[in-house]
Design a protein around this motif. Sequence first.
Motif, short mmCIF file in Angstrom:
data_model
loop_
_atom_site.label_atom_id
_atom_site.label_comp_id
_atom_site.label_asym_id
_atom_site.label_seq_id
_atom_site.Cartn_x
_atom_site.Cartn_y
_atom_site.Cartn_z
N GLU A 1 0.81 -1.21 0.00
CA GLU A 1 0.00 0.00 0.00
C GLU A 1 0.84 1.27 0.00
O GLU A 1 0.30 2.37 -0.12
N LEU A 2 2.16 1.14 0.13
CA LEU A 2 3.04 2.31 0.07
C LEU A 2 3.09 2.84 -1.35
O LEU A 2 2.99 2.06 -2.33
N PRO A 3 3.28 4.15 -1.53
CA PRO A 3 3.31 4.71 -2.89
C PRO A 3 4.61 4.45 -3.62
O PRO A 3 4.78 4.90 -4.76
N TYR A 4 5.55 3.75 -3.03
CA TYR A 4 6.84 3.47 -3.66
C TYR A 4 7.25 2.04 -3.34
O TYR A 4 6.63 1.36 -2.51
N GLU B 1 2.21 13.06 -7.76
CA GLU B 1 1.82 14.35 -7.20
C GLU B 1 1.45 14.22 -5.73
O GLU B 1 1.80 15.07 -4.91
N ASP B 2 0.73 13.15 -5.39
CA ASP B 2 0.38 12.93 -3.98
C ASP B 2 1.64 12.74 -3.13
O ASP B 2 1.72 13.24 -2.00
N LEU B 3 2.61 12.02 -3.70
CA LEU B 3 3.84 11.79 -2.96
C LEU B 3 4.63 13.10 -2.78
O LEU B 3 5.19 13.35 -1.72
N LYS B 4 4.62 13.94 -3.82
CA LYS B 4 5.30 15.23 -3.69
C LYS B 4 4.66 16.09 -2.61
O LYS B 4 5.37 16.74 -1.82
N ASN B 5 3.33 16.08 -2.56
CA ASN B 5 2.65 16.86 -1.53
C ASN B 5 2.97 16.34 -0.13
O ASN B 5 3.17 17.12 0.81
N ALA B 6 3.04 15.00 0.00
CA ALA B 6 3.37 14.44 1.31
C ALA B 6 4.81 14.78 1.70
O ALA B 6 5.11 15.02 2.88
N ILE B 7 5.71 14.83 0.71
CA ILE B 7 7.11 15.18 1.01
C ILE B 7 7.20 16.64 1.44
O ILE B 7 7.95 16.98 2.37
N PHE C 1 4.22 7.82 4.98
CA PHE C 1 3.64 7.72 3.65
C PHE C 1 2.64 6.57 3.52
O PHE C 1 2.08 6.38 2.43
N HIS C 2 2.42 5.81 4.57
CA HIS C 2 1.47 4.70 4.48
C HIS C 2 0.06 5.21 4.70
O HIS C 2 -0.21 5.91 5.69
#
Length: 565
Positions: free
Chosen positions: A113-116, A155-161, A266-267
């Motif tokens: 379920e992680l984005p990476y 994009e979601d991952l960038k926002n979380a970062i 990120f989970h």
Amino acid sequence: METQPPSSLLSILLQTAEADSDEETEGTIEALRARDPTLQIPLENPAMLNQHSYHIDHFEAVFPDNQMPDFGITSALADDLADFEWRVDDDTAIADDRPEMTCELERDLDANELPYTTVPIFKANVIGEPETVGYLKFICQVVPEGMRRDKSKIEDLKNAIEEAKNLTVRVYALSAHSLLARSAVRDPRAYLWLTNGPEHLEGFHTVRDSSNAVLSRNPEFNKCYQLDCFFPECTLLSVSVMNRTSGSLADEAIGRTLIDLEDRWFHPRWRQLMQSDKQIPIEERQLLTDGSLLSHGTFRGWCEVLTAEDAQLRPVESLMSQEAEPFQIRIVVWKCRNIPLDSQKTVSVFVRGIFTNDDGKTVDQDTDTHWNSQDGTATFNWRFVFMVDVPPKFPTLKFQVWNRNIISANDALSECTVDLGGDLLKARKRKDIVKLPQAWLRMTHPAYPQQARGDVHVEISIVPKLMATQSPVGKGREEPNKDPHLPAVTENRQYITTTGFALRMSDYAKEAEKRWKRMMMSMLAAVLVLAIILQQYMLDLPKTVVIVELCGVALLVLYIVFFMR
């Protein structure tokens, strides 16, 4: 506020469980709330109402005097309601209990379920064996030519970062257990050392709490540590349990556990848990050393990762003090059943309760003896009272069933160990009485594996010392005999009157009494017959009188033969 009759409450619950559409369900739920605004329905799924509905005003508000009225339920409806369960707030429930796991939380978080994707980075050592020197986290998308890439995840991952530029990590350290130091000291002086980044980073990234060392193999910390955090530099959180040594240049590392804060941040499931109070579970993490897979103990606690804004809005949760608090454990031993006779005709049973104090010394108490039980059952109605400091080093209570012998040593028949650690901590947290419901404890014996060796019916209460002083109870059946009252037991309380010899002598006495009565009645019948014969010869009585007298003697003989066996 008036409460509606319980029959209407039950009928609405049944209608809700049987609703075939969402509209019907919503209507029945609204009708239920309209009848009683205090009724809570925590789940939206109406099919689960029979398992999760409960009443704020407890059982008494629904059924006065704890008596359930007769609903007139037919046998067919009773079969349909076989799984129906009333969930009510009892005096042992704690509303703010945090869920607890017996392992690391990451085992319950699906890595898919992680984005990476995470893969290890290997490097050959001096002898050519691969060693893990790091991890690579990346996103790889393979799309057909001409098809546009899905950039939503990126994009979601960038926002979380971007959101993770300024984070706060809170580590709630509760305790450590079964610590095994390399120096083999019995009780290390344990303290915590937390780091989540190199020392050159700006901010607060390390805590070495050596001034609060606890001398114990099972130390209680109950402290919250707060660290600064930003990714990717502060990805790994290291929680080390150290042994503060004297006379050496460096303290000894007992073991440590590593938490990947980035994987948690990120989970998606972790983010959902963080949105709700009391949902981050308590973890029990293994403490390891470099180059070894042998566990050197466990660390118990939980951690939170918050943004700077959330950290200001969410206060630090208060934990229990490390100071031990006195409590009283009250155990009522009601009865035993299915105690093995082991090729004997009878068994003389008593129950022993054993508790181990923090200094390692055991305190035991015995019930009175139920002499010469012929069927393996015994009744006691006996109370044990133990004083204990919470949290204890040894939170277990042992029950043993013994066979008492007059000449030889007593025989241990079976035993059972009950872990009261969670209940003791619950009582300490609530600062109130915690009552465990009555239960039958299954007894075993190491010499008879996989074999039940009887059951003991007990009831346990944990009482704060102040309350125990204000409302004392006596040991055994001594006064004050209350909470609960223990009736006196008279059966099988005398050895002589319950032995096989005494029982046989009693049978002999009863048989002798019967024979003596038969002999006396027979002599009486013989005297009457002789008197009738003498009357006939001396007084020359009519034959009818003689016949009547002989009939009376015959009836007496029949009574002796058939009713005095």
